[in-house]
Structures are given as structure tokens and as C-alpha cells.
Design a protein around this motif. Structure first.
Motif: not given
Length: 122
Positions: A95-111
Motif C-alpha cells: 500500500g505504499w504511495f510514492i518513492r522520492i529522491r530525498l533532497d537531503d538524506p540526512a534529514a531522515v534523522s529528524g523523523l
């Protein structure tokens, strides 16, 4: 190695390299009820964090998938057009919606990590 992260708006991300697969959590699909329609963005569309990236309609309400982090859509789950209930049946998988190329992969750490998200929804 993939990493599963969550947002306070009930989206999840599975990050592999600089690409994230994005969907809504089990908690979110349960709150929405039976999903009857999903409108996905175009491939190559760019969104800032917090932008509405997809529309979700259920028998109870309308909602949206908010972009958890800034990025460009590289793939959409076209199967949801014919089978939107897949989001209810397997929100963290098919049921996934989208795949995105992250502008800043390091921002994932804030989730949120799983434990923090579980506390949020308890």
C-alpha cells in the motif's frame, strides 16, 4: 539496509540509499476507514517537506499524504488507482504511495523511530 521512520502526521518512510518509499501508517488507514480513491502526484514532481503530495478519500473522510521530507517523486504506486483498498490491507507494504529522491538524506534523522511513533499513537 533500509530504515523505517515515521512522522507525527502518520506517514512512514522506508529509506534505502537516497530514495524513500512513503505511505501512511496502519494507525492512519484505520482512522480513515475504507479507502476508495487515491490521487497520486506526477513522477518528477518536487515537493517541500509538509506539502500535500497525494489525496486520499475514504468512506468516512478525505485526507492527504504530506511530504515528510523535501524531494522529487521518482515512482508512484500505480496499482492504487485500481485497488485503493490495498492501503487498508497492507499499509506498510504493497500500500505504499510514492518513492522520492530525498533532497537531503540526512534529514531522515529528524523523523520518529518506531518506539517514539508508538508512544504518539498509544
Amino acid at each position: 539496509m533500509s530504515t523505517l521512520k515515521f512522522t507525527e502526521d502518520h506517514e512512514w518512510l522506508r529509506v534505502e540509499g537516497g530514495v524513500a518509499t512513503v505511505g501512511i501508517t496502519d494507525y492512519a488507514q484505520n482512522a480513515l476507514g475504507d479507502i476508495v480513491f487515491v490521487q497520486l502526484p506526477e513522477v518528477d514532481a518536487h515537493f517541500a517537506a509538509g506539502d500535500e503530495a497525494a489525496v486520499i478519500e475514504s468512506v468516512k473522510a478525505a485526507g492527504e499524504l504530506k511530504m515528510p521530507l523535501a524531494g522529487t517523486v521518482v515512482e508512484v504506486n500505480t496499482a492504487l488507482a485500481d485497488a485503493p483498498a490495498t492501503v487498508n490491507e497492507d499499509p506498510l507494504g504493497a500500500g505504499w504511495f510514492i518513492r522520492i529522491r530525498l533532497d537531503d538524506p540526512a534529514a531522515v534523522s529528524g523523523l520518529l523511530e518506531q518506539a517514539a511513533y508508538d508512544k504518539l499513537t498509544a
